[in-house]
Write a protein that holds these residues in place. Structure first.
Motif, PDB file in Angstrom:
ATOM      1  N   PHE A  78       0.854  -1.185   0.000  1.00  8.27           N
ATOM      2  CA  PHE A  78       0.000   0.000   0.000  1.00  8.27           C
ATOM      3  C   PHE A  78       0.894   1.241   0.000  1.00  8.27           C
ATOM      4  N   ILE A  79       0.798   2.052  -1.052  1.00 10.33           N
ATOM      5  CA  ILE A  79       1.634   3.246  -1.193  1.00 10.33           C
ATOM      6  C   ILE A  79       0.744   4.481  -1.170  1.00 10.33           C
ATOM      7  N   ILE A  80       1.153   5.470  -0.386  1.00 14.21           N
ATOM      8  CA  ILE A  80       0.437   6.759  -0.373  1.00 14.21           C
ATOM      9  C   ILE A  80       1.409   7.867  -0.754  1.00 14.21           C
ATOM     10  N   ARG A  81       0.857   9.044  -0.946  1.00 11.58           N
ATOM     11  CA  ARG A  81       1.692  10.203  -1.308  1.00 11.58           C
ATOM     12  C   ARG A  81       1.117  11.459  -0.678  1.00 11.58           C
ATOM     13  N   ASP A  82       1.916  12.512  -0.781  1.00 13.87           N
ATOM     14  CA  ASP A  82       1.443  13.814  -0.315  1.00 13.87           C
ATOM     15  C   ASP A  82       1.024  14.644  -1.528  1.00 13.87           C
ATOM     16  N   THR A  83       0.795  15.930  -1.330  1.00 12.90           N
ATOM     17  CA  THR A  83       0.231  16.774  -2.383  1.00 12.90           C
ATOM     18  C   THR A  83       1.266  17.451  -3.277  1.00 12.90           C
ATOM     19  N   ARG A  84       2.544  17.164  -3.072  1.00  9.04           N
ATOM     20  CA  ARG A  84       3.556  17.784  -3.933  1.00  9.04           C
ATOM     21  C   ARG A  84       3.423  17.297  -5.377  1.00  9.04           C
ATOM     22  N   CYS A  85       3.770  18.165  -6.318  1.00 10.73           N
ATOM     23  CA  CYS A  85       3.667  17.848  -7.747  1.00 10.73           C
ATOM     24  C   CYS A  85       4.504  16.639  -8.138  1.00 10.73           C
ATOM     25  N   SER A  86       5.584  16.383  -7.438  1.00 12.85           N
ATOM     26  CA  SER A  86       6.475  15.276  -7.776  1.00 12.85           C
ATOM     27  C   SER A  86       5.963  13.925  -7.277  1.00 12.85           C
ATOM     28  N   SER A  87       5.012  13.917  -6.388  1.00  7.55           N
ATOM     29  CA  SER A  87       4.572  12.672  -5.763  1.00  7.55           C
ATOM     30  C   SER A  87       4.052  11.616  -6.739  1.00  7.55           C
ATOM     31  N   PRO A  88       3.212  11.963  -7.732  1.00  4.58           N
ATOM     32  CA  PRO A  88       2.746  10.921  -8.655  1.00  4.58           C
ATOM     33  C   PRO A  88       3.895  10.243  -9.414  1.00  4.58           C
ATOM     34  N   ALA A  89       4.891  11.006  -9.821  1.00  8.38           N
ATOM     35  CA  ALA A  89       6.026  10.419 -10.542  1.00  8.38           C
ATOM     36  C   ALA A  89       6.804   9.459  -9.649  1.00  8.38           C
ATOM     37  N   ILE A  90       6.972   9.821  -8.389  1.00  7.56           N
ATOM     38  CA  ILE A  90       7.685   8.953  -7.448  1.00  7.56           C
ATOM     39  C   ILE A  90       6.898   7.671  -7.220  1.00  7.56           C
TER      40      ILE A  90
ATOM     41  N   ILE B  59      -1.067  -1.318  -4.295  1.00  6.60           N
ATOM     42  CA  ILE B  59      -2.282  -0.511  -4.222  1.00  6.60           C
ATOM     43  C   ILE B  59      -1.852   0.935  -4.052  1.00  6.60           C
ATOM     44  N   ASP B  60      -2.286   1.794  -4.965  1.00  2.27           N
ATOM     45  CA  ASP B  60      -2.007   3.230  -4.873  1.00  2.27           C
ATOM     46  C   ASP B  60      -3.116   3.853  -4.039  1.00  2.27           C
ATOM     47  N   GLY B  61      -2.769   4.251  -2.819  1.00  2.00           N
ATOM     48  CA  GLY B  61      -3.740   4.833  -1.912  1.00  2.00           C
ATOM     49  C   GLY B  61      -4.021   6.298  -2.159  1.00  2.00           C
ATOM     50  N   GLY B  62      -3.318   6.890  -3.121  1.00  2.00           N
ATOM     51  CA  GLY B  62      -3.524   8.299  -3.416  1.00  2.00           C
ATOM     52  C   GLY B  62      -2.982   9.188  -2.302  1.00  2.00           C
ATOM     53  N   ILE B  63      -3.600  10.331  -2.125  1.00  2.00           N
ATOM     54  CA  ILE B  63      -3.171  11.303  -1.122  1.00  2.00           C
ATOM     55  C   ILE B  63      -3.860  10.983   0.198  1.00  2.00           C
ATOM     56  N   LEU B  64      -3.068  10.618   1.188  1.00  2.00           N
ATOM     57  CA  LEU B  64      -3.586  10.295   2.513  1.00  2.00           C
ATOM     58  C   LEU B  64      -2.579  10.714   3.578  1.00  2.00           C
ATOM     59  N   PRO B  65      -3.055  11.122   4.745  1.00  2.00           N
ATOM     60  CA  PRO B  65      -2.119  11.339   5.850  1.00  2.00           C
ATOM     61  C   PRO B  65      -1.599   9.989   6.350  1.00  2.00           C
ATOM     62  N   SER B  66      -0.423   9.993   6.919  1.00  2.00           N
ATOM     63  CA  SER B  66       0.216   8.753   7.372  1.00  2.00           C
ATOM     64  C   SER B  66      -0.671   7.947   8.309  1.00  2.00           C
TER      65      SER B  66
ATOM     66  N   ALA C  65      -3.916   7.748   8.520  1.00  2.00           N
ATOM     67  CA  ALA C  65      -4.995   7.085   7.791  1.00  2.00           C
ATOM     68  C   ALA C  65      -4.452   5.898   7.007  1.00  2.00           C
ATOM     69  N   ALA C  66      -3.261   6.040   6.471  1.00  2.00           N
ATOM     70  CA  ALA C  66      -2.648   4.946   5.715  1.00  2.00           C
ATOM     71  C   ALA C  66      -2.447   3.733   6.608  1.00  2.00           C
ATOM     72  N   TRP C  67      -2.054   3.957   7.835  1.00  2.00           N
ATOM     73  CA  TRP C  67      -1.860   2.843   8.765  1.00  2.00           C
ATOM     74  C   TRP C  67      -3.167   2.082   8.951  1.00  2.00           C
ATOM     75  N   HIS C  68      -4.255   2.805   9.146  1.00  2.00           N
ATOM     76  CA  HIS C  68      -5.550   2.156   9.358  1.00  2.00           C
ATOM     77  C   HIS C  68      -6.019   1.401   8.103  1.00  2.00           C
ATOM     78  N   VAL C  69      -5.841   2.021   6.941  1.00  2.00           N
ATOM     79  CA  VAL C  69      -6.239   1.345   5.703  1.00  2.00           C
ATOM     80  C   VAL C  69      -5.360   0.113   5.490  1.00  2.00           C
TER      81      VAL C  69
ATOM     82  N   ARG D  94      -3.893  -1.748   7.663  1.00  2.00           N
ATOM     83  CA  ARG D  94      -4.296  -2.805   8.588  1.00  2.00           C
ATOM     84  C   ARG D  94      -5.561  -3.513   8.120  1.00  2.00           C
ATOM     85  N   SER D  95      -6.431  -2.801   7.430  1.00  2.00           N
ATOM     86  CA  SER D  95      -7.672  -3.419   6.950  1.00  2.00           C
ATOM     87  C   SER D  95      -7.414  -4.370   5.795  1.00  2.00           C
ATOM     88  N   LEU D  96      -6.221  -4.317   5.197  1.00  2.00           N
ATOM     89  CA  LEU D  96      -5.887  -5.209   4.081  1.00  2.00           C
ATOM     90  C   LEU D  96      -5.483  -6.589   4.550  1.00  2.00           C
ATOM     91  N   ASP D  97      -5.308  -6.766   5.856  1.00  2.00           N
ATOM     92  CA  ASP D  97      -4.911  -8.085   6.392  1.00  2.00           C
ATOM     93  C   ASP D  97      -5.984  -9.114   6.161  1.00  2.00           C
TER      94      ASP D  97
END
Length: 93
Positions: free
Chosen positions: A47-59, A75-82, A84-88, A90-93
């Motif tokens: 599960f990968i998330i990113r922030d709102t910087r312009c470079s994030s999608p390329a990374i 799984i690309d989680g899109g823009i999420l705070p860290s 929230a990413a932890w909770h999502v 964990r739900s993938l287990d």
């Protein structure tokens, strides 16, 4: 792997410098993918998330491409705070 690269919420740095150039990001993604395969196997998606910087999608695209090339599911989680990413994640287990 050098643990100084990782903060409490992921890898940090400025795009285009240091670790955040395509060649080094590719090597980092390959190393992370190899470690996952060696220690966890392929049974869970990454599960990968990113922030709102312009470079994030390329990374995210580069890292996901390398992980998928190793046979891992991403799984690309899109823009999420860290937190929230932890909770999502964990739900993938």
């Amino acid at each position: 792997m050098n643990t100084e690269l990782f903060g409490t919420d992921g890898v940090r740095g400025a795009y285009g410098a240091g670790l955040f150039v395509p060649e080094k990001l590719t090597r980092l993604a390959q190393a992370i993918g190899s470690w996952i395969l060696d220690t966890q196997g392929t049974h869970r998606p990454i599960f990968i998330i990113r922030d709102t910087r312009c470079s994030s999608p390329a990374i995210v695209d580069l890292v996901a491409r390398e992980l998928c090339a190793l046979g891992l599911s991403v799984i690309d989680g899109g823009i999420l705070p860290s937190g929230a990413a932890w909770h999502v994640g964990r739900s993938l287990d």
